[in-house]
Design a protein around this motif. Structure first.
Motif, PDB file in Angstrom:
ATOM      1  N   ARG A   5       1.384   3.061 -11.540  1.00 51.36           N
ATOM      2  CA  ARG A   5       1.483   3.792 -10.291  1.00 51.36           C
ATOM      3  C   ARG A   5       0.748   3.409  -8.833  1.00 51.36           C
ATOM      4  NH1 ARG A   5      -0.753   7.611  -7.139  1.00 51.36           N
ATOM      5  NH2 ARG A   5      -2.004   8.737  -8.210  1.00 51.36           N
ATOM      6  N   PRO A   6       1.475   2.246  -8.015  1.00 45.88           N
ATOM      7  CA  PRO A   6       0.951   1.933  -6.608  1.00 45.88           C
ATOM      8  C   PRO A   6       0.195   3.023  -6.079  1.00 45.88           C
ATOM      9  CG  PRO A   6       3.063   1.428  -7.298  1.00 45.88           C
ATOM     10  CD  PRO A   6       3.430   2.550  -7.867  1.00 45.88           C
ATOM     11  N   VAL A   7      -1.043   2.717  -5.737  1.00 46.38           N
ATOM     12  CA  VAL A   7      -1.776   3.304  -5.025  1.00 46.38           C
ATOM     13  C   VAL A   7      -2.282   2.512  -3.347  1.00 46.38           C
ATOM     14  CG1 VAL A   7      -3.973   4.365  -4.764  1.00 46.38           C
ATOM     15  CG2 VAL A   7      -3.433   4.614  -6.467  1.00 46.38           C
ATOM     16  N   ASP A   8      -1.719   3.277  -2.194  1.00 51.43           N
ATOM     17  CA  ASP A   8      -1.978   2.881  -1.167  1.00 51.43           C
ATOM     18  C   ASP A   8      -3.017   3.861  -0.560  1.00 51.43           C
ATOM     19  OD1 ASP A   8      -1.964   1.979   1.375  1.00 51.43           O
ATOM     20  OD2 ASP A   8      -0.541   2.245   2.098  1.00 51.43           O
ATOM     21  N   GLY A   9      -4.549   3.733  -0.123  1.00 56.03           N
ATOM     22  CA  GLY A   9      -5.166   4.697  -0.007  1.00 56.03           C
ATOM     23  C   GLY A   9      -5.939   3.958   1.316  1.00 56.03           C
ATOM     24  N   TYR A  10      -6.036   2.404   1.419  1.00 57.81           N
ATOM     25  CA  TYR A  10      -6.533   1.753   2.240  1.00 57.81           C
ATOM     26  C   TYR A  10      -5.861   0.950   3.637  1.00 57.81           C
ATOM     27  CZ  TYR A  10      -9.609   2.685  -1.251  1.00 57.81           C
ATOM     28  OH  TYR A  10     -10.666   2.856  -1.997  1.00 57.81           O
ATOM     29  N   CYS A  11      -6.382   1.379   5.395  1.00 58.14           N
ATOM     30  CA  CYS A  11      -5.720   0.938   6.162  1.00 58.14           C
ATOM     31  C   CYS A  11      -5.155  -0.411   6.467  1.00 58.14           C
ATOM     32  CB  CYS A  11      -7.078   0.510   7.673  1.00 58.14           C
ATOM     33  SG  CYS A  11      -6.011  -0.236   9.390  1.00 58.14           S
ATOM     34  N   GLU A  12      -5.866  -1.546   4.454  1.00 58.47           N
ATOM     35  CA  GLU A  12      -5.767  -3.094   4.894  1.00 58.47           C
ATOM     36  C   GLU A  12      -3.764  -3.164   4.166  1.00 58.47           C
ATOM     37  OE1 GLU A  12      -7.161  -7.390   4.614  1.00 58.47           O
ATOM     38  OE2 GLU A  12      -7.765  -5.549   2.885  1.00 58.47           O
ATOM     39  N   ARG A  13      -4.084  -2.325   3.668  1.00 56.69           N
ATOM     40  CA  ARG A  13      -2.660  -2.519   2.441  1.00 56.69           C
ATOM     41  C   ARG A  13      -1.886  -2.202   3.014  1.00 56.69           C
ATOM     42  NH1 ARG A  13      -1.667  -3.336  -2.537  1.00 56.69           N
ATOM     43  NH2 ARG A  13      -3.665  -3.461  -3.292  1.00 56.69           N
ATOM     44  N   LEU A  14      -0.380  -3.280   3.212  1.00 54.62           N
ATOM     45  CA  LEU A  14       1.187  -2.981   4.278  1.00 54.62           C
ATOM     46  C   LEU A  14       1.949  -2.830   2.280  1.00 54.62           C
ATOM     47  CD1 LEU A  14       0.728  -4.843   6.573  1.00 54.62           C
ATOM     48  CD2 LEU A  14      -0.217  -2.182   7.132  1.00 54.62           C
ATOM     49  N   ASP A  15       1.700  -3.319   1.144  1.00 53.88           N
ATOM     50  CA  ASP A  15       2.554  -3.006   0.358  1.00 53.88           C
ATOM     51  C   ASP A  15       2.089  -3.461  -1.550  1.00 53.88           C
ATOM     52  OD1 ASP A  15       2.034  -5.919  -0.794  1.00 53.88           O
ATOM     53  OD2 ASP A  15       3.370  -6.560   1.846  1.00 53.88           O
ATOM     54  N   ALA A  16       2.480  -3.104  -1.698  1.00 53.05           N
ATOM     55  CA  ALA A  16       1.911  -3.171  -3.447  1.00 53.05           C
ATOM     56  C   ALA A  16       1.903  -4.327  -3.690  1.00 53.05           C
ATOM     57  CB  ALA A  16       2.938  -2.922  -4.192  1.00 53.05           C
ATOM     58  N   ALA A  17       1.451  -5.529  -2.731  1.00 51.73           N
ATOM     59  CA  ALA A  17       1.494  -6.976  -3.258  1.00 51.73           C
ATOM     60  C   ALA A  17      -0.510  -6.901  -4.115  1.00 51.73           C
ATOM     61  CB  ALA A  17       1.808  -7.517  -2.670  1.00 51.73           C
ATOM     62  N   PHE A  18      -0.919  -7.487  -4.488  1.00 51.95           N
ATOM     63  CA  PHE A  18      -1.546  -8.197  -5.800  1.00 51.95           C
ATOM     64  C   PHE A  18      -2.752  -8.907  -4.217  1.00 51.95           C
ATOM     65  CE2 PHE A  18      -5.071 -10.538  -7.286  1.00 51.95           C
ATOM     66  CZ  PHE A  18      -5.582 -10.056  -8.825  1.00 51.95           C
ATOM     67  N   TRP A  19      -2.083  -9.352  -3.230  1.00 47.52           N
ATOM     68  CA  TRP A  19      -3.018  -9.967  -2.183  1.00 47.52           C
ATOM     69  C   TRP A  19      -3.027  -8.909  -0.927  1.00 47.52           C
ATOM     70  CZ3 TRP A  19      -7.306 -11.925  -3.685  1.00 47.52           C
ATOM     71  CH2 TRP A  19      -7.438 -12.871  -4.363  1.00 47.52           C
ATOM     72  N   ALA A  20      -2.209  -7.645  -1.260  1.00 45.74           N
ATOM     73  CA  ALA A  20      -2.199  -6.608   0.055  1.00 45.74           C
ATOM     74  C   ALA A  20      -3.231  -6.771   1.033  1.00 45.74           C
ATOM     75  CB  ALA A  20      -1.494  -5.814  -0.340  1.00 45.74           C
ATOM     76  N   GLU A  21      -4.324  -6.511   0.302  1.00 44.07           N
ATOM     77  CA  GLU A  21      -5.388  -6.680   0.580  1.00 44.07           C
ATOM     78  C   GLU A  21      -6.701  -7.452   0.547  1.00 44.07           C
ATOM     79  OE1 GLU A  21      -7.483  -2.537  -0.352  1.00 44.07           O
ATOM     80  OE2 GLU A  21      -5.672  -2.328  -1.619  1.00 44.07           O
ATOM     81  N   PRO A  22      -6.626  -8.636   1.317  1.00 41.62           N
ATOM     82  CA  PRO A  22      -7.207  -9.586   0.478  1.00 41.62           C
ATOM     83  C   PRO A  22      -9.169 -10.097   1.243  1.00 41.62           C
ATOM     84  CG  PRO A  22      -5.515 -10.108   2.933  1.00 41.62           C
ATOM     85  CD  PRO A  22      -5.335  -8.573   2.126  1.00 41.62           C
ATOM     86  N   VAL A  23      -8.262  -9.625   2.820  1.00 39.11           N
ATOM     87  CA  VAL A  23     -10.148  -9.116   2.990  1.00 39.11           C
ATOM     88  C   VAL A  23     -11.405  -7.892   2.159  1.00 39.11           C
ATOM     89  CG1 VAL A  23     -11.956  -8.583   4.561  1.00 39.11           C
ATOM     90  CG2 VAL A  23      -9.464  -9.384   4.799  1.00 39.11           C
ATOM     91  N   ASN A  24     -10.388  -6.810   1.757  1.00 36.10           N
ATOM     92  CA  ASN A  24     -11.015  -5.660   0.714  1.00 36.10           C
ATOM     93  C   ASN A  24     -11.412  -6.310  -0.711  1.00 36.10           C
ATOM     94  OD1 ASN A  24     -11.175  -4.077   2.690  1.00 36.10           O
ATOM     95  ND2 ASN A  24      -9.327  -2.664   2.049  1.00 36.10           N
ATOM     96  N   ALA A  25     -10.669  -7.305  -0.889  1.00 41.50           N
ATOM     97  CA  ALA A  25     -10.825  -7.803  -2.783  1.00 41.50           C
ATOM     98  C   ALA A  25     -11.810  -9.104  -1.923  1.00 41.50           C
ATOM     99  CB  ALA A  25      -9.264  -8.944  -2.706  1.00 41.50           C
ATOM    100  N   ALA A  26     -11.535  -9.711  -1.333  1.00 39.74           N
ATOM    101  CA  ALA A  26     -12.865 -11.122  -0.986  1.00 39.74           C
ATOM    102  C   ALA A  26     -14.147 -10.404  -0.904  1.00 39.74           C
ATOM    103  CB  ALA A  26     -12.486 -12.504   0.228  1.00 39.74           C
ATOM    104  N   THR A  27     -13.787  -9.118   0.190  1.00 40.63           N
ATOM    105  CA  THR A  27     -15.689  -8.444  -0.320  1.00 40.63           C
ATOM    106  C   THR A  27     -16.357  -8.324  -1.067  1.00 40.63           C
ATOM    107  OG1 THR A  27     -14.990  -7.181   1.077  1.00 40.63           O
ATOM    108  CG2 THR A  27     -14.977  -8.505   2.255  1.00 40.63           C
ATOM    109  N   ASN A  28     -15.428  -8.447  -2.330  1.00 35.97           N
ATOM    110  CA  ASN A  28     -16.412  -8.042  -3.464  1.00 35.97           C
ATOM    111  C   ASN A  28     -17.031  -8.903  -3.755  1.00 35.97           C
ATOM    112  OD1 ASN A  28     -14.923  -4.880  -4.075  1.00 35.97           O
ATOM    113  ND2 ASN A  28     -13.296  -5.878  -4.350  1.00 35.97           N
TER     114      ASN A  28
END
Length: 216
Positions: A5-28
């Motif tokens: 199921r989709p999880v939305d727990g962070y401010c940056e995420r606005l939808d269920a898309a793969f790149w919905a959290e680009p900064v959170n993803a990139a900073t890994n």
């Protein structure tokens, strides 16, 4: 439980898309870069810690792109693995315990966390970050106990605990500041955490080198 199921727990995420959290993803990438940097500057158990740090970056990337419960486990379990491995390393090498006593004391982290997490959860606004709060507390306790025995190592641990507290603050503030800062602050948790974990590997490595030079 639905593990996809989709999880939305962070401010940056606005939808269920793969790149919905680009900064959170990139900073890994910070975890990966620090892990590779420390790999060439440590040895033995330090390299195992560096490898786990790399896995933390991969797991966190999966969670902040796929955003599903199974990816959440891929995010959190390597962090737990790093914590337990570092406690074992500290017990064995800072306190010079045998392998089995060091491992036995490491398992005490679970009742320690179980006892302290509910206390941290009482702090208003801390939310899910309460489960991480026993870690800086434990690091600070180790620093205090090692202050006379190994002052340089104790200072290093205290610095690590301080960095982790700042990192946790960024994690806690992600949602409360979302209305005024839509990007969120979770990405700072990634960057500061990567720096902190790399620093902790450095502290262990420096201690081991010092004991080798001293012939202990």
């Amino acid at each position: 439980m639905d593990w996809t199921r989709p999880v939305d727990g962070y401010c940056e995420r606005l939808d269920a898309a793969f790149w919905a959290e680009p900064v959170n993803a990139a900073t890994n990438a910070a975890f990966l870069l620090v892990a590779l940097f420390m790999w060439g500057r440590t040895f033995g158990l330090g390299r195992v810690l560096a490898a786990v740090l790399f896995i933390i970056g991969v797991g966190s990337f999966l969670f902040h792109t796929l955003a599903q419960p199974w990816a959440g486990l891929a995010d959190t379990l390597p962090i737990l693995g790093f914590v337990l491995l570092y406690i074992f390393a500290a017990n064995r090498d800072f306190w010079r315990l045998g392998t089995w006593p060091a491992a036995g004391l490491t398992l005490l982290f679970f009742p320690f966390a179980a006892a302290t997490t509910p206390l941290f959860a009482m702090i208003p606004g801390i939310g899910g970050s309460a489960m991480y709060m026993p870690v800086p507390l434990l690091i600070a306790l180790y620093a205090a106990m090692l202050a006379r025995r190994a002052p340089q190592t104790a200072r290093g641990l205290a610095i690590g605990a301080a960095i982790l507290l700042v990192s946790l603050t960024a994690r806690v503030l992600d949602e409360p500041l979302c209305a005024v800062w839509p990007l969120g602050t979770h990405f700072l948790w990634h960057m500061l955490n990567a720096a902190m974990l790399g620093w902790m590997i450095h502290v262990w490595t420096r201690h081991r080198l010092a004991t080798r030079r001293a012939g202990r």
